[in-house]
Write an enzyme that holds these catalytic residues in place. Structure first.
Site, PDB file in Angstrom:
ATOM      1  N   HIS A  84      -4.424  -5.178  42.223  1.00  0.00           N
ATOM      2  CA  HIS A  84      -4.407  -6.094  43.063  1.00  0.00           C
ATOM      3  C   HIS A  84      -3.969  -7.504  42.633  1.00  0.00           C
ATOM      4  O   HIS A  84      -3.773  -8.438  43.453  1.00  0.00           O
ATOM      5  CB  HIS A  84      -5.673  -6.264  43.948  1.00  0.00           C
ATOM      6  CG  HIS A  84      -7.056  -6.993  42.979  1.00  0.00           C
ATOM      7  ND1 HIS A  84      -7.840  -6.236  42.607  1.00  0.00           N
ATOM      8  CD2 HIS A  84      -7.397  -8.287  43.160  1.00  0.00           C
ATOM      9  CE1 HIS A  84      -8.933  -7.097  41.924  1.00  0.00           C
ATOM     10  NE2 HIS A  84      -8.697  -8.053  42.311  1.00  0.00           N
ATOM     11  N   ASP A 220      -7.376   0.488  39.538  1.00  0.00           N
ATOM     12  CA  ASP A 220      -6.933  -0.998  39.903  1.00  0.00           C
ATOM     13  C   ASP A 220      -6.492  -1.575  38.788  1.00  0.00           C
ATOM     14  O   ASP A 220      -7.025  -2.394  38.064  1.00  0.00           O
ATOM     15  CB  ASP A 220      -8.122  -1.713  40.420  1.00  0.00           C
ATOM     16  CG  ASP A 220      -7.534  -2.861  41.148  1.00  0.00           C
ATOM     17  OD1 ASP A 220      -6.547  -3.174  41.070  1.00  0.00           O
ATOM     18  OD2 ASP A 220      -8.422  -3.491  42.011  1.00  0.00           O
ATOM     19  N   SER A 649     -11.013 -11.051  38.153  1.00  0.00           N
ATOM     20  CA  SER A 649     -10.356  -9.671  38.457  1.00  0.00           C
ATOM     21  C   SER A 649      -9.481  -9.758  37.383  1.00  0.00           C
ATOM     22  O   SER A 649      -8.350 -10.537  37.114  1.00  0.00           O
ATOM     23  CB  SER A 649      -9.783  -9.833  39.921  1.00  0.00           C
ATOM     24  OG  SER A 649     -10.467  -9.746  40.817  1.00  0.00           O
TER      25      SER A 649
END
Length: 714
Positions: A84, A220, A649
Site C-alpha cells: 500500500h 502487503d 507502514s
C-alpha cells in the site's frame, strides 16, 4: 499519600511508560532504553543501532516517499516496503494492457525495472538537540506570532549551518509542544525504481473488510531499488545511474517467530496525540470524526460506481480511493475505541488533578489558567471542527473542489502578463495542466462534487459555510446536481482542451466569471479563513497546551517521556504477542496466521477475497520450500505489541540480532485509540512474516534472483 495519588492520576495524561510503549529517539536509547531492551532479548549494542561515525541499523531505514517507511535489504540498493506504500507508483506505472497493480510485476533484471515519475527515499544521517539555543531566543512576554517568528529565524540558521551547501536536507522540529527542539539531517535519493510487487489480490487481500482487523492474511509488500550516480551520490534519473551501495542493509531471517520473542521496529511514525486534552478527544468523537467518516464514505461510494465500470478509471482513482477508505475505517474505529474506553473521562480526571497542582501558590502564576483556557478553546470550536471535516472531506474526494482555484491563479497571472512573461510561464503551466487532467474522469467528478456539496451544505449547520455554497443551496433546495452539470457545461476548467483554448486566447474577465473557478475559490477561501476571534483562540490554546505539557513533566520528574510522533525516525520495542483465542484463526496460537486460513477466506472473483490460481495450486501441493515453519504450516502474518502509527507502514520488524523477521503494515481496530492513549493489553502491530514475502517472490513469482541478492540467515 495525596501526592502519590496525584502523581498516578496525572500520569494518565500521557500513560506511564512500559517497555513496549513509546516511540523513542535513537540518540537516547543508551540512556533510556538499552537496558530494558537487553532484558527482553536484544543482543545488539546501542552503537550498532545508532551511530554517527560507523554504519548502524539506522542506515538501513529510509522514509519512503514522505509518508511510509522502508528498509534496505541488499548490498545493491534493494528496498522493501508495503504494497500500500508503493500503491501510487504501481498504479501510475500500470495501464489496462499492462496492469501491474492487478497482475503483479517482477523485473527479470535491472534494466527491466520501472521508474515512476516522482518517488524518493530519505536516509537519516544524524540528529542533535538545539533546545537551549532556540529557547534562549524566546521569552514569556512574546505573543505566539512573535515566538513562532523567532523559532523560524533561528531554525533557518541551524538548517543552513548543517546542510553542507545543499548536500543534505535539514529540518528543525519542535517536540513536547514546543518545549524542546531537535534538528535532523537527511539525504534524499530520487532515482527509485519498481523491482517487484505481488498482484493486488495478494498485496491487498481482505480489502476494506479486513483492514485494521485480526486475524489477517495479507501479503502487503512491494520492492524497489535505489539508484545513485557512479560515486554513490543522489542523482536525477539516468540510465547511467547504478544501484546504491547502502552503508548498512538488513540480513533476512528464516528462523521464524515464537511468542515472546523480542521484536523492535524502526520507522517514521506520522502523528500521535498522546498529550491531547479531554476536550480534544471529546471534540473528535462527537464532532470531527463523524463528519470525516460520513464525507469519506459518500466520496467512496460515488467513486466506486464509476471505478467498477472501467479498468482505466479504476486505475486512475485506485490510490485516492484506497487512501480515503483507509482513514474512513480508521476514524470510525477511533470513535468506537475512544468511546468504549472512556478515554476523555480518564483524561478529564487527570486534568482536574493537574489543575489542583497548577493552582498551588508556587505554580499558579505560570500554570493556573491552563485548563480553563484549553476547555474554553474546545467549547468554542466544536461546531467549527464538524464544519471543517465536512469541507475537508469535499476537498479530499473531489478533484474539482480545489483544482480550478490553484490552476486558475496561474492562468490569471498568465493572462495579465506580457508576451515575454507568458512565454516564460507556458512550459510550467502546460506541465501542471497535463498532470491535473491526466487522471480526471468527468462523470465521476460531477457526481462526487454534487454529492459532497449537498452534504457540506446541509450538515455543517452549526458553523457558517462558504457563502457561495450557501447561496447555491438556498436557490436549489440543496440539490447541487443541476448546478454542477451547468457549471461543467460553461466552465473552461471542464476539460484540458478548454484550458488549452484559454491559453491561446487568455481573458481575465472570462476566468473571473467562470463558475467552477468561483466555486473552488469560495471553498478554498473558507478553508483558509480565520477570524480575529479564532486567531486569538488558537494563540491562547497553543500557549496553554505548551504549558500543560511543561507542567505535566515538571510535576512528574521521574517519568521517562517520549515525544509525540511527527514523522521523525523512532524506535519502538516489544515482543511477539498473542491476542485472546479467536475461532476465526486456524493457528494454534493467536499470534500468527497461516496460508490455510488465507485459502479458507478465498472467494472466486470477489474484489476483496479472490486469490491467484497459481497461489492456490502451490498451496494444494504444499510447495512451501524452505519458507515453511518448522511445524509444517506456511506462515502469513504475525502480531507484536510494538507501539506504532501511520507512517510506520513498511517498517522493518527486527529480532534481537538485527535481522529482518517481518514487515509492519497495520494495527488492530480494538486498539484504534492508540494515537491518543496506549493500551498495554490490546495494542498490536500486524506484520507480514518475511518468510511469506520470500515465498511469494521465489515460489509464486519465480523471481528467485531477487531473493538471491539478499543475505539469508537460516
Amino acid at each position: 499519600m495525596k501526592k502519590l495519588i496525584l502523581f498516578l492520576t496525572m500520569s494518565l495524561m500521557v500513560m506511564p511508560v512500559r517497555a513496549d510503549e513509546g516511540m523513542w529517539f535513537l540518540m537516547f536509547i543508551e540512556r533510556l532504553n538499552h537496558r530494558d531492551m537487553q532484558k527482553m532479548g536484544l543482543q545488539l549494542t546501542s552503537e550498532e543501532i545508532y551511530s554517527i561515525n560507523n554504519h548502524s541499523l539506522k542506515d538501513a531505514i529510509v522514509q519512503f516517499n514522505g509518508g511510509c517507511t522502508a528498509e534496505m535489504i541488499s548490498k545493491d540498493g534493494l528496498v522493501l516496503t508495503n504494497h500500500h506504500c508503493g500503491y501510487d507508483a504501481i498504479a501510475e506505472l500500470s495501464t489496462p494492457e499492462a496492469n501491474w497493480l492487478k497482475n503483479g510485476f517482477w523485473a527479470a533484471n535491472h534494466k527491466a525495472e520501472l521508474k515512476p515519475k516522482d518517488l524518493y527515499v530519505r536516509f537519516f544521517v544524524r540528529m542533535d538537540d538545539v533546545s537551549k539555543r532556540i529557547l534562549a531566543k524566546l521569552n514569556p512576554n512574546m505573543t505566539e506570532a512573535e515566538r513562532e517568528k523567532a523559532v523560524q529565524q533561528e531554525s533557518a540558521l541551524i538548517e543552513k549551518e548543517n546542510n553542507e551547501g545543499g548536500k543534505y536536507t535539514v529540518s528543525v522540529r519542535p517536540f513536547f509542544q514546543g518545549n524542546e527542539y531537535y534538528y535532523f539531517v537527511y539525504q534524499d535519493f530520487k532515482d527509485v525504481r519498481l523491482v517487484g510487487t505481488p498482484p493486488e489480490s495478494i498485496g491487498k487481500f481482505g480489502g476494506d473488510t479486513d483492514n485494521w482487523e485480526w486475524p489477517r492474511h495479507t501479503g502487503d509488500f512491494s520492492m524497489f531499488r535505489v539508484y545513485a550516480d557512479a560515486n554513490g551520490n543522489p542523482a536525477e534519473y539516468s540510465t547511467n545511474n547504478v544501484p546504491l551501495k547502502p552503508k548498512h542493509y538488513l540480513p533476512v531471517s528464516l528462523k521464524g517467530v515464537q511468542e515472546n520473542d523480542f521484536a523492535m521496529i524502526l520507522g517514521y511514525p506520522g502523528r500521535t496525540n498522546r498529550w491531547m486534552p479531554s476536550g480534544g478527544i471529546e471534540q473528535n468523537v462527537k464532532f470531527a470524526y463523524p463528519a470525516w467518516v460520513e464525507a469519506s464514505k459518500l466520496g467512496m461510494d460515488k467513486m466506486k460506481v464509476h471505478m467498477d465500470k472501467s479498468d482505466q478509471v479504476r486505475l486512475n482513482y485506485a490510490s485516492q480511493y484506497a487512501q480515503v477508505a483507509n482513514y474512513w475505517k480508521n476514524r470510525q474505529g477511533m470513535i468506537d475505541a475512544l468511546t468504549k474506553h472512556k478515554t476523555a473521562a480518564a483524561k478529564a480526571k487527570a486534568e482536574a488533578d493537574f489543575n489542583k497542582w497548577a493552582n498551588k501558590p508556587a505554580n499558579k502564576a505560570k500554570y493556573g489558567n491552563v485548563i480553563t483556557t484549553i476547555n474554553n478553546y474546545y467549547s468554542k470550536t466544536n461546531e467549527k471542527a464538524r464544519h471543517d471535516n465536512y469541507l475537508t472531506g469535499l476537498l479530499r474526494t473531489s478533484g474539482y473542489a480545489a483544482m480550478p482555484y490553484s490552476l486558475g491563479r496561474g492562468l490569471e497571472a498568465y493572462a495579465n502578463a506580457n508576451e515575454a512573461g507568458r512565454a516564460e510561464m507556458l512550459p510550467d503551466l502546460k506541465a501542471y495542466i497535463d498532470e491535473a487532467y491526466a487522471t480526471l474522469y468527468e462523470p465521476l467528478e460531477k457526481d462526487v462534487l454534487a454529492a459532497q456539496l449537498g452534504l457540506y451544505g446541509t450538515k455543517s449547520t452549526g458553523y457558517e459555510i462558504a457563502p457561495l455554497v450557501a447561496k447555491i443551496g438556498k436557490e436549489n433546495n440543496n440539490n447541487f446536481t443541476a448546478y454542477v452539470n451547468d457549471a461543467f457545461a460553461k466552465s473552461l476548467f471542464a476539460s484540458k482542451a478548454k484550458v488549452e483554448a484559454f491559453l491561446a486566447k487568455p481573458d481575465v474577465n472570462t476566468l473571473k466569471a467562470d463558475p467552477l473557478y468561483l466555486l473552488s475559490s469560495d471553498l478554498l477561501t473558507k478553508y483558509r479563513a480565520k477570524s480575529e476571534e479564532q486567531q486569538k483562540l488558537d494563540a491562547d490554546y497553543s500557549k496553554s497546551f505548551r504549558l500543560l505539557v511543561d507542567g505535566m513533566r515538571e510535576a512528574n520528574p521521574n517519568v521517562k517521556y517520549y515525544p509525540d510522533a511527527n514523522s521523525t525516525l523512532r524506535l519502538t520495542y516489544g515482543k511477539v504477542r498473542s491476542l485472546p483465542a479467536d475461532k476465526r484463526n486456524d493457528a494454534k496460537k493467536n499470534y500468527y496466521t497461516t496460508m490455510q486460513g488465507e485459502v479458507a477466506k478465498y472467494k472466486p472473483n470477489d474484489e476483496e477475497f479472490d486469490l491467484p490460481k497459481r497461489l492456490l495450486e502451490l498451496y494444494e501441493k504444499k510447495d512451501f520450500g524452505q519458507y515453511a515453519d518448522k511445524a509444517g504450516y506456511m506462515p502469513v502474518n504475525f502480531l507484536t505489541d510494538n507501539d506504532i502509527t501511520g507512517g510506520n507502514s513498511g517498517s522493518p520488524v527486527i529480532n534481537g540480532k538485527g535481522e529482518l523477521i517481518g514487515l509492519a503494515f497495520d494495527g488492530n481496530i480494538e486498539a484504534m485509540a492508540g494515537d491518543v492513549i496506549f493500551d498495554k493489553d490490546l495494542q498490536r502491530t500486524i506484520n507480514v512474516d518475511i518468510r511469506y514475502v520470500l515465498w511469494i517472490i521465489d515460489k509464486y513469482a519465480n523471481a528467485k534472483h531477487i531473493v538471491d541478492e539478499m543475505t539469508i540467515v537460516k
